[in-house]
Each structure stands twice: as C-alpha cells, then as structure tokens.
Design an enzyme around this catalytic site. Structure first.
Site, PDB file in Angstrom:
ATOM      1  N   GLU A   1       0.829 -10.033   7.255  1.00  0.00           N
ATOM      2  CA  GLU A   1       2.239  -9.602   5.997  1.00  0.00           C
ATOM      3  C   GLU A   1       3.632 -10.344   7.151  1.00  0.00           C
ATOM      4  O   GLU A   1       3.985  -9.817   7.563  1.00  0.00           O
ATOM      5  CB  GLU A   1       2.350  -8.796   5.897  1.00  0.00           C
ATOM      6  CG  GLU A   1       1.076  -7.733   5.487  1.00  0.00           C
ATOM      7  CD  GLU A   1       0.892  -6.440   5.069  1.00  0.00           C
ATOM      8  OE1 GLU A   1       1.808  -5.764   5.018  1.00  0.00           O
ATOM      9  OE2 GLU A   1       0.085  -5.722   5.476  1.00  0.00           O
TER      10      GLU A   1
ATOM     11  N   GLU B   1      -1.145  -1.380  10.020  1.00  0.00           N
ATOM     12  CA  GLU B   1       0.169  -0.602  10.480  1.00  0.00           C
ATOM     13  C   GLU B   1       0.035   0.342  10.242  1.00  0.00           C
ATOM     14  O   GLU B   1       0.118   1.684  10.373  1.00  0.00           O
ATOM     15  CB  GLU B   1       1.067  -1.098   9.332  1.00  0.00           C
ATOM     16  CG  GLU B   1       2.082  -2.323   8.826  1.00  0.00           C
ATOM     17  CD  GLU B   1       2.344  -2.417   7.695  1.00  0.00           C
ATOM     18  OE1 GLU B   1       2.790  -1.716   6.510  1.00  0.00           O
ATOM     19  OE2 GLU B   1       3.292  -3.514   7.670  1.00  0.00           O
TER      20      GLU B   1
END
Ligand code: BG6
Length: 488
Positions: free
Chosen positions: A386, A198
């Site tokens: 995720e 991320e």
C-alpha cells in the site's frame, strides 16, 4: 539495475472494499457492510439497536459495540460496501487487466466471512473457499504471485455483536482455524502470506474515538490477541508448507518534529513507539520491547502477558516486515494553527509539503527515510504493501482518464524507493494501493479513487461498473517492463 530481477511489482485490493456481493453465496455481513459513506471531513458510522429498542451509532472500525447491541441496516440508505466495485462478478476481467500491465504480485485479502460465515462450529462455506481458489488460479494464469492478507478488518459481524470481537480470546482459535483452512486449501497456489493488515490502526482509532481507560485497556488487549493470533499463524504456515513466507503489517507512522525543540523530537519518538514500533517490535522480534511498560503505565493499562503467549510470540516471528506508506505528519509540543484536514489523517501542516485533496501530505523523501529506518532497525526483508494517491478522476467521453497527478505521486515514490534499494535496503516488492478503483475505507467514498483501472461506479449508487484503463495504467506497465528503470 537497482531492483532485483524477481522484484514483486504489483498492487493491492481488499475484499470488503472491492468485492461487493455482500450477502451472496453464503457470506455473512461484516462491520463494513453496516458502514455508511462519509466524506473527507467526517468519519464513517454504523447504526446499532439495543435489546430495549434504542438506537445509536459507532464509528468506523472501532469494532466495539455496546454490550447486547446488534448492527442494523436503515432503509433508503446507500451502503457503499454492499456492491463496492463488484470484483466478485468481475474478477476474471480485473485480473486479466492486471496481467496486461505485467503485474508480478497482487496483494488481496480473503474475507473471513466468506470462509467461516458463522464461526467454526457452523462449518466452512465451500462456495467461499472455491471463490478464492479461482481468484488465486486466475492470478497464477498471468504469472501473478498472490500475497494473501488473511485479516483486513472483515471478521463476521456476529463475532463483534455476540463475542466482543478481538477482546475475546476465543477469537484467536477461530482465526487460527480460518487461517488453517486457507493455508491448506491454497497450499502451492500462494506462498506469501500477511497475517494482519495494518495491525496498529484499530488501536489508533480506539484512541481517537474512545476516551475511557476501560476502552483503552480493551483496545490494547485486542491488539495483543491479534499479535498472538498472528504468531500462531506464522508457526502454522511454516508447518503446512516450509516454502511459505509470512509477514505482518503496520500502517506507516512517519513524522517530523515540527520545531528543533528537543521536546518535539522526544514527543515524536514516544508517539512512534506507541503507534507503530510497539507492535512491529513484537511481531519481528518475538517479544514486547523494553519501553512497552512505560506506555502501558502512561495509559493506565495493565497488560499481563502469560508465559504461553510469550512462547507463541517468540516462536512466531515473521519472515518479512510489511508496511504501508501514504504520507507523513508533524509532531510538536507547541501551539500551531496551521493544520491539514483529513478524515483520519489530520496533521499539523508541513510547509515543505503539498497535500492531497483529502489532506494527506505527500512526502516521497519520507518514504525513503521509512525504508531505511525499518531496514536499519530490523535487518529483515521489507515489503511495501500500500502506497498511492486518492484523487478524483474524470472519465472523458472517449473512455480515457488522464491522471498525471497519480503518475507524479508514484514516480516520485518509486524513485525514492529505488534510491533506498541502491543504498542497501532489502526490499521484496512494492504493491500499490489500490490497483483497481474501490470504496475508500476511511470515508466510504467511491470518488476517492486510487486505481490504475477506473470503475464506473459512483457515490449515489449509480454506474455501469465498466472498467477503463487510466493513463497511469500504461505508465505502470512500462515501469514493470523495465523493472523500475523507466519512470518516464
Ligand atoms: C490503508 C488501508 O490504510 O489506507 C486501506 O489499509 C485504505 O484499506 C487505504 O483504503 C486508503 O485509505 P482511504 O481512507 O483513502 O481508503
């Protein structure tokens, strides 16, 4: 069958959130080790002390300490990441459980602070190297393909204290050297690598927490340095083993215009560019997109990208695009009262969606749209790293955990993903967050559970750390066995 035979069904864990053993076997502290717990309405903070003795606190993952400050630990305070859910001492049992579920992939992060605890100059920590070798071997034993994330917000804390973190360009070389050790030591044991988790999140937090142009300037420089570091590691990984597949990951930013006012759509487009595509465009295409300058100008930021950096970005394009997807939000230029709270994910309330207890709006259709949007834009294999639901689970007296809400969330997301694959999206795999309970990154809570495996550990520091199979454990096992056909 919708999914290819070798589809990577699996889950995710991350070093700082699951391992514990924060000061064992040579590991140095990371920012996570200084973060206190919070809750769904507040953000985590860490304390620091200035050379003159004054103390202050900084917010989660800001990575920005005032010059000269050092993190401090307070007596009598519970630091959730210190023991986390103790994977460091349970990894064989944990990986065996994932093997029992039939996992084909495990996305795990390597703690930089175990490999080079005090920087390259002070040398490699062999115990750290051996720990991850064992973890990877254990995965292989059960036919689990490791997806190795090299950086998930856990650089040794001294880099932040003494070097200024990612704002310091010298960190690029340190990171590349850390990656070189992992790529050579684990050659053959792992062939799928993710350079940054991320990568867009720290800048998002920087914008939430820091308000000055100087802070923003620094936030953009930090992310630029990470993009360059990522591109260098992509090149290195290909040199070390031509079989390596290397990606980089962005946190999903998928929103709707709240009204059909064209200005709402425009605002959404601008925010998606500034919060997501600005970075994925760079690591996928190898150069800053045409709209980048207008974003920098609007923020008052000046970015001079050197010719050398441009060459690295161009030579270090990823092999696949990874992204996380939890929820969606709404964007508008109008005044709106209805909001959903979430410690980092607050949004305008979407009347068509339900939200989790933590205010994250549940949107499987948005997941399908995200898969199409990204594949349509890049035409590169995608990897979902995720996706999952944070919820409170109850351990029953007989050792069972009934979590139909998690099964429902996953069933709907996997069904949406299946449709996208049937409609032509090239998807390598799906790793669900977080297959084993661990510490929430945003709130520091243990009660916000995501796993298929329950760990008896609690927010007051108590617990036996015993592992239990949730109902979702058996459900996901069937999903994998049927290659996504039986969502029962
Ligand atoms: C992702 C992070 O964005 O969200 C994970 O990569 C994190 O580390 C996950 O745990 C869920 O967020 P939270 O705040 O519920 O832990």
């Amino acid at each position: 069958m919708a999914f290819p035979k070798n589809f990577l069904w699996g889950g995710d864990i991350s070093a700082a959130q699951i391992e514990g053993a924060w000061d064992e076997d040579g590991k140095s502290p990371t920012e996570a080790d200084y973060l206190l717990g919070a809750d769904k309405n507040s953000m985590r903070v860490a304390y620091y002390r200035m050379p003159d003795g004054t103390e202050g606190k900084v917010s989660v993952m800001s990575g920005m300490l005032p010059k000269g400050a050092k993190y401090i630990l307070k007596d009598g305070v519970f630091y959730p990441n210190h023991k986390a859910t103790d994977f460091y001492h349970h990894y064989k049992e944990d990986i065996a459980l994932l093997g029992e579920m039939g996992f084909r992939a495990l996305n795990l992060s390597i703690s930089w602070a175990r490999i080079y605890p005090y920087g390259v100059e002070k040398g490699v920590n062999q115990k750290g190297v051996e720990f991850y070798r064992d973890v990877l071997k254990e995965c292989r034993k059960y036919g689990i393909e490791p997806v190795v994330t090299l950086y998930k917000y856990d650089m040794p804390a001294f880099y932040i204290e003494d070097w200024g973190g990612w704002s310091n360009r010298k960190l690029i070389d340190e990171y590349v050297e850390f990656a070189r050790v992992c790529l050579t030591e684990y050659k053959g044991l792992a062939t799928i690598w993710n350079t940054f988790n991320e990568i867009n999140v720290p800048l998002m937090l920087c914008k939430m927490v820091h308000k000055t142009t100087a802070d923003l300037q620094r936030g953009y420089e930090e992310i630029h340095n990470q993009l360059v570091a990522s591109a260098k590691v992509v090149q290195l990984a290909h040199q070390i083993d031509p079989d390596n597949k290397v990606g980089c990951m962005c946190a999903g930013f998928f929103a709707y215009p709240y009204t059909c006012d064209p200005n709402d759509f425009l605002k959404l487009q601008q925010e998606a560019q500034a919060g997501f595509y600005l970075f994925s465009d760079v690591f996928v295409r190898g150069y800053y997109p045409s709209y980048a300058k207008s974003i920098f100008d609007k923020e008052g930021v000046v970015m001079n990208v050197s010719e050398e950096d441009k060459a690295d970005l161009a030579a270090g394009k990823v092999d696949y695009m990874a992204f996380s997807y939890y929820n969606s939000s709404c964007i508008t230029t109008h005044e709106v009262d209805a909001t959903v709270k979430g410690n980092m994910m607050g949004s305008i309330k979407n009347p068509y969606l339900d939200a989790s207890e933590w205010g994250w709006q549940i949107d499987p259709v948005g997941f399908k749209r995200a898969l199409h949007e990204l594949y349509g834009r890049y035409q590169l294999p995608l990897l979902v790293i995720e996706n999952g639901l944070g919820a409170q689970d109850t351990l029953e007296a007989d050792g069972t955990i009934h979590d139909p809400y998690r099964v429902d969330y996953m069933k709907r997301h996997i069904a949406a993903m299946k449709e996208a694959v049937e409609e032509g999206v090239d998807l390598m795999g799906y790793t669900m967050w977080s297959c084993i309970d661990l510490v929430s990154a945003g709130s520091g809570e243990l009660r916000k559970r995501y796993g298929f495996v329950y760990v008896d550990a609690h927010d007051d520091g108590t617990g036996t750390f015993k592992r239990y199979r949730k109902d979702s454990f058996w459900w996901y096992k069937k999903v994998i066995e049927s290659n996504g056909e039986d969502l029962g």
